[in-house]
Design a protein around this motif. Structure first.
Motif, PDB file in Angstrom:
ATOM      1  N   GLY A  83      45.124   8.665  26.798  1.00  0.00           N
ATOM      2  CA  GLY A  83      44.551   9.900  26.256  1.00  0.00           C
ATOM      3  C   GLY A  83      43.039   9.829  26.166  1.00  0.00           C
ATOM      4  N   ILE A  84      42.532   8.684  25.735  1.00  0.00           N
ATOM      5  CA  ILE A  84      41.082   8.525  25.649  1.00  0.00           C
ATOM      6  C   ILE A  84      40.465   8.562  27.045  1.00  0.00           C
ATOM      7  CG2 ILE A  84      39.249   6.899  25.034  1.00  0.00           C
ATOM      8  CD1 ILE A  84      41.072   5.994  22.718  1.00  0.00           C
ATOM      9  N   ALA A  85      41.080   7.866  28.005  1.00  0.00           N
ATOM     10  CA  ALA A  85      40.560   7.874  29.373  1.00  0.00           C
ATOM     11  C   ALA A  85      40.618   9.270  29.965  1.00  0.00           C
ATOM     12  CB  ALA A  85      41.347   6.895  30.236  1.00  0.00           C
ATOM     13  N   GLY A  86      41.718   9.993  29.714  1.00  0.00           N
ATOM     14  CA  GLY A  86      41.829  11.360  30.204  1.00  0.00           C
ATOM     15  C   GLY A  86      40.743  12.255  29.637  1.00  0.00           C
ATOM     16  N   ALA A  87      40.454  12.087  28.352  1.00  0.00           N
ATOM     17  CA  ALA A  87      39.389  12.888  27.741  1.00  0.00           C
ATOM     18  C   ALA A  87      38.046  12.580  28.391  1.00  0.00           C
ATOM     19  CB  ALA A  87      39.332  12.614  26.240  1.00  0.00           C
ATOM     20  N   PHE A  88      37.769  11.309  28.675  1.00  0.00           N
ATOM     21  CA  PHE A  88      36.519  10.965  29.349  1.00  0.00           C
ATOM     22  C   PHE A  88      36.463  11.528  30.757  1.00  0.00           C
ATOM     23  CE2 PHE A  88      35.970   7.174  26.404  1.00  0.00           C
ATOM     24  CZ  PHE A  88      34.908   7.760  25.724  1.00  0.00           C
ATOM     25  N   PHE A  89      37.575  11.499  31.487  1.00  0.00           N
ATOM     26  CA  PHE A  89      37.591  12.041  32.844  1.00  0.00           C
ATOM     27  C   PHE A  89      37.363  13.549  32.840  1.00  0.00           C
ATOM     28  CE2 PHE A  89      40.393   8.294  34.105  1.00  0.00           C
ATOM     29  CZ  PHE A  89      39.307   7.589  34.595  1.00  0.00           C
ATOM     30  N   ILE A  90      37.996  14.239  31.906  1.00  0.00           N
ATOM     31  CA  ILE A  90      37.833  15.694  31.833  1.00  0.00           C
ATOM     32  C   ILE A  90      36.401  16.048  31.445  1.00  0.00           C
ATOM     33  CG2 ILE A  90      38.532  17.745  30.540  1.00  0.00           C
ATOM     34  CD1 ILE A  90      41.368  16.545  30.515  1.00  0.00           C
ATOM     35  N   ARG A  91      35.858  15.327  30.454  1.00  0.00           N
ATOM     36  CA  ARG A  91      34.488  15.605  30.035  1.00  0.00           C
ATOM     37  C   ARG A  91      33.474  15.209  31.117  1.00  0.00           C
ATOM     38  NH1 ARG A  91      32.546  18.537  26.188  1.00  0.00           N
ATOM     39  NH2 ARG A  91      30.948  17.013  25.775  1.00  0.00           N
ATOM     40  N   GLY A  92      33.813  14.227  31.941  1.00  0.00           N
ATOM     41  CA  GLY A  92      32.889  13.778  32.973  1.00  0.00           C
ATOM     42  C   GLY A  92      32.756  14.750  34.130  1.00  0.00           C
ATOM     43  N   ARG A  93      33.688  15.659  34.266  1.00  0.00           N
ATOM     44  CA  ARG A  93      33.618  16.617  35.381  1.00  0.00           C
ATOM     45  C   ARG A  93      32.629  17.743  35.106  1.00  0.00           C
ATOM     46  NH1 ARG A  93      37.098  16.463  39.369  1.00  0.00           N
ATOM     47  NH2 ARG A  93      37.067  18.710  39.672  1.00  0.00           N
ATOM     48  N   SER A  94      32.228  17.892  33.881  1.00  0.00           N
ATOM     49  CA  SER A  94      31.273  18.949  33.560  1.00  0.00           C
ATOM     50  C   SER A  94      30.188  18.350  32.671  1.00  0.00           C
ATOM     51  CB  SER A  94      31.958  20.097  32.841  1.00  0.00           C
ATOM     52  OG  SER A  94      32.483  19.655  31.610  1.00  0.00           O
ATOM     53  N   GLY A  95      29.094  19.061  32.588  1.00  0.00           N
ATOM     54  CA  GLY A  95      28.036  18.588  31.708  1.00  0.00           C
ATOM     55  C   GLY A  95      26.728  18.409  32.438  1.00  0.00           C
ATOM     56  N   LYS A  96      25.798  17.856  31.719  1.00  0.00           N
ATOM     57  CA  LYS A  96      24.431  17.739  32.198  1.00  0.00           C
ATOM     58  C   LYS A  96      24.285  16.822  33.393  1.00  0.00           C
ATOM     59  CE  LYS A  96      20.137  16.063  30.220  1.00  0.00           C
ATOM     60  NZ  LYS A  96      19.524  15.642  28.958  1.00  0.00           N
TER      61      LYS A  96
END
Length: 110
Positions: free
Chosen positions: A90-103
């Motif tokens: 779950g933690i890795a999935g959250a990082f992968f999802i957050r890594g696809r968008s952003g600055k």
């Protein structure tokens, strides 16, 4: 030149760790309790064998107890692995999802 020095230093470090690793000696556990003056108790080999016979007899008398390792329980091996996998996944999935968008995401992707 620097890579040769780094390789040589790494090789020396591996050998030094290997040499010092041989000094770690496992000592057998003493038999008996330590008295107030440091002497060991009167726990003999025969007493140890008798205790082991009692343990074997108790395990044979109650075969439903098994080995004592609950593999499918939440506190057992498989249960703990599933729970740890779910948490870290779950933690890795959250990082992968957050890594696809952003600055710092690559332009033109996602």
């Amino acid at each position: 030149m620097n890579t040769k020095v780094l390789l040589a230093a790494s090789l020396v470090a591996v050998f030094v760790i290997g040499i010092y690793g041989t000094y770690a000696v496992a000592f057998a556990q003493y038999m008996g309790n330590v008295g107030s003056e440091g002497q060991t108790g009167s726990y003999t080999l025969e007493e140890a064998l008798e205790i082991q016979r009692r343990r074997v007899a108790a395990a044979e008398a109650n075969p439903a107890s098994g080995s004592g390792t609950p593999y499918l329980d939440a506190g057992g091996v498989v249960g703990a692995s599933v729970i740890a996998g779910a948490v870290f996944g779950g933690i890795a999935g959250a990082f992968f999802i957050r890594g696809r968008s952003g600055k710092y995401a690559a332009m033109g992707r996602g």
